[in-house]
Design a protein around this motif. Sequence first.
Motif, PDB file in Angstrom:
ATOM      1  N   PRO A 135      10.915  -0.494  32.119  1.00  0.00           N
ATOM      2  CA  PRO A 135      10.163   0.737  33.150  1.00  0.00           C
ATOM      3  C   PRO A 135      11.139   0.495  34.354  1.00  0.00           C
ATOM      4  CG  PRO A 135       8.463  -0.362  32.215  1.00  0.00           C
ATOM      5  CD  PRO A 135       9.484  -1.150  31.718  1.00  0.00           C
ATOM      6  N   LEU A 136      10.897   1.417  35.111  1.00  0.00           N
ATOM      7  CA  LEU A 136      11.717   1.211  36.532  1.00  0.00           C
ATOM      8  C   LEU A 136      11.440  -0.110  37.246  1.00  0.00           C
ATOM      9  CD1 LEU A 136      13.658   2.581  38.704  1.00  0.00           C
ATOM     10  CD2 LEU A 136      11.775   3.719  39.515  1.00  0.00           C
ATOM     11  N   ARG A 137      10.434  -0.438  37.825  1.00  0.00           N
ATOM     12  CA  ARG A 137      10.148  -1.447  38.640  1.00  0.00           C
ATOM     13  C   ARG A 137       9.811  -2.794  37.826  1.00  0.00           C
ATOM     14  NH1 ARG A 137      12.473   0.802  42.388  1.00  0.00           N
ATOM     15  NH2 ARG A 137      11.497   2.455  43.633  1.00  0.00           N
ATOM     16  N   SER A 138      10.246  -2.770  36.600  1.00  0.00           N
ATOM     17  CA  SER A 138       9.846  -4.039  35.805  1.00  0.00           C
ATOM     18  C   SER A 138      10.730  -5.128  36.172  1.00  0.00           C
ATOM     19  CB  SER A 138       9.542  -3.585  34.393  1.00  0.00           C
ATOM     20  OG  SER A 138       9.390  -5.001  33.577  1.00  0.00           O
ATOM     21  N   ASN A 139      10.448  -6.399  36.177  1.00  0.00           N
ATOM     22  CA  ASN A 139      11.286  -7.511  36.177  1.00  0.00           C
ATOM     23  C   ASN A 139      11.802  -7.998  34.894  1.00  0.00           C
ATOM     24  OD1 ASN A 139      11.384  -7.528  38.966  1.00  0.00           O
ATOM     25  ND2 ASN A 139       9.528  -8.822  39.051  1.00  0.00           N
ATOM     26  N   TYR A 140      11.233  -7.382  33.780  1.00  0.00           N
ATOM     27  CA  TYR A 140      11.205  -7.913  32.387  1.00  0.00           C
ATOM     28  C   TYR A 140      11.509  -6.808  31.436  1.00  0.00           C
ATOM     29  CZ  TYR A 140       9.303 -12.277  33.917  1.00  0.00           C
ATOM     30  OH  TYR A 140       8.680 -13.405  34.726  1.00  0.00           O
ATOM     31  N   PHE A 161      17.062   0.730  37.825  1.00  0.00           N
ATOM     32  CA  PHE A 161      17.391   1.437  36.541  1.00  0.00           C
ATOM     33  C   PHE A 161      16.003   1.332  35.686  1.00  0.00           C
ATOM     34  CE2 PHE A 161      21.316  -0.270  38.042  1.00  0.00           C
ATOM     35  CZ  PHE A 161      22.247   0.689  38.021  1.00  0.00           C
ATOM     36  N   TYR A 162      16.029   2.362  34.718  1.00  0.00           N
ATOM     37  CA  TYR A 162      15.069   2.475  33.734  1.00  0.00           C
ATOM     38  C   TYR A 162      15.523   2.652  32.559  1.00  0.00           C
ATOM     39  CZ  TYR A 162      14.598   7.558  34.140  1.00  0.00           C
ATOM     40  OH  TYR A 162      15.188   8.907  33.833  1.00  0.00           O
ATOM     41  N   TYR A 163      15.063   2.271  31.142  1.00  0.00           N
ATOM     42  CA  TYR A 163      15.581   2.671  29.980  1.00  0.00           C
ATOM     43  C   TYR A 163      14.993   4.074  29.627  1.00  0.00           C
ATOM     44  CZ  TYR A 163      15.815   2.327  25.001  1.00  0.00           C
ATOM     45  OH  TYR A 163      16.325   2.793  23.634  1.00  0.00           O
ATOM     46  N   ALA A 207      16.110   7.104  40.709  1.00  0.00           N
ATOM     47  CA  ALA A 207      16.123   6.051  39.520  1.00  0.00           C
ATOM     48  C   ALA A 207      17.196   6.589  38.614  1.00  0.00           C
ATOM     49  CB  ALA A 207      14.888   6.114  38.816  1.00  0.00           C
ATOM     50  N   VAL A 208      17.896   5.471  37.945  1.00  0.00           N
ATOM     51  CA  VAL A 208      19.058   5.752  37.131  1.00  0.00           C
ATOM     52  C   VAL A 208      18.825   5.512  35.591  1.00  0.00           C
ATOM     53  CG1 VAL A 208      21.489   5.221  36.623  1.00  0.00           C
ATOM     54  CG2 VAL A 208      20.781   5.149  38.946  1.00  0.00           C
ATOM     55  N   PRO A 209      18.738   6.221  34.522  1.00  0.00           N
ATOM     56  CA  PRO A 209      18.450   5.888  33.246  1.00  0.00           C
ATOM     57  C   PRO A 209      19.705   5.229  32.713  1.00  0.00           C
ATOM     58  CG  PRO A 209      19.206   8.285  33.516  1.00  0.00           C
ATOM     59  CD  PRO A 209      19.111   7.807  35.089  1.00  0.00           C
ATOM     60  N   PHE A 210      19.407   4.355  31.614  1.00  0.00           N
ATOM     61  CA  PHE A 210      20.455   3.573  30.988  1.00  0.00           C
ATOM     62  C   PHE A 210      20.038   3.609  29.388  1.00  0.00           C
ATOM     63  CE2 PHE A 210      17.474   0.158  31.949  1.00  0.00           C
ATOM     64  CZ  PHE A 210      17.625  -0.666  30.825  1.00  0.00           C
ATOM     65  N   ASP A 211      20.949   3.757  28.509  1.00  0.00           N
ATOM     66  CA  ASP A 211      20.868   3.103  27.253  1.00  0.00           C
ATOM     67  C   ASP A 211      21.019   1.826  26.839  1.00  0.00           C
ATOM     68  OD1 ASP A 211      20.155   3.870  24.719  1.00  0.00           O
ATOM     69  OD2 ASP A 211      21.819   5.208  24.274  1.00  0.00           O
ATOM     70  N   VAL A 212      20.731   1.266  25.780  1.00  0.00           N
ATOM     71  CA  VAL A 212      20.894   0.150  25.408  1.00  0.00           C
ATOM     72  C   VAL A 212      21.623  -0.225  24.061  1.00  0.00           C
ATOM     73  CG1 VAL A 212      18.723  -0.858  24.856  1.00  0.00           C
ATOM     74  CG2 VAL A 212      20.359  -2.503  25.529  1.00  0.00           C
TER      75      VAL A 212
END
Length: 156
Positions: free
Chosen positions: A61-66, A126-128, A139-144
Amino acid sequence: MKQLLFILIAFIGVVAHGLEKTTRRNLKVSPGVVAAEAAAEYDTIAVGRDADIRLSGFDKPLRSNYETLFITNNLGDGLSGIVIELNYLDGEGRQLHKREVCVGCDVPVSETRQIRFRSWDRQQSFYYRLSARPRSSTAVPFDVRCRVVAVVIKKD
């Protein structure tokens, strides 16, 4: 008098907390000793078939450190650790970042476990794309793309 007693108790608590500090600086470990102990208990193998280890359910998620994901172990042995290559892409498929993470885990044969590791996104911007959509318009979405590089199995 009660206020003085309260201040004294609070001061003793602060001093005692400082005395219980368990973090030590400048500790050094002999690499030969660690390597010998690790070799005795674990074995590392390269993974060639994707069917043996399955990665699923990535989340950040956006504000997650993990970051988290699930590992399914279809090897013939229990899994004690894993090395994963992560390739982070923007919405147009351009690479944002690429890294390998080594994660210790305990995944018995034919079972699934969730693993968690520190995020590459230190600025929390960034957020998935499949995670919960944030309210922030910046917020910027990304793919992995994830790939198993190696696993650590326990020797019997």
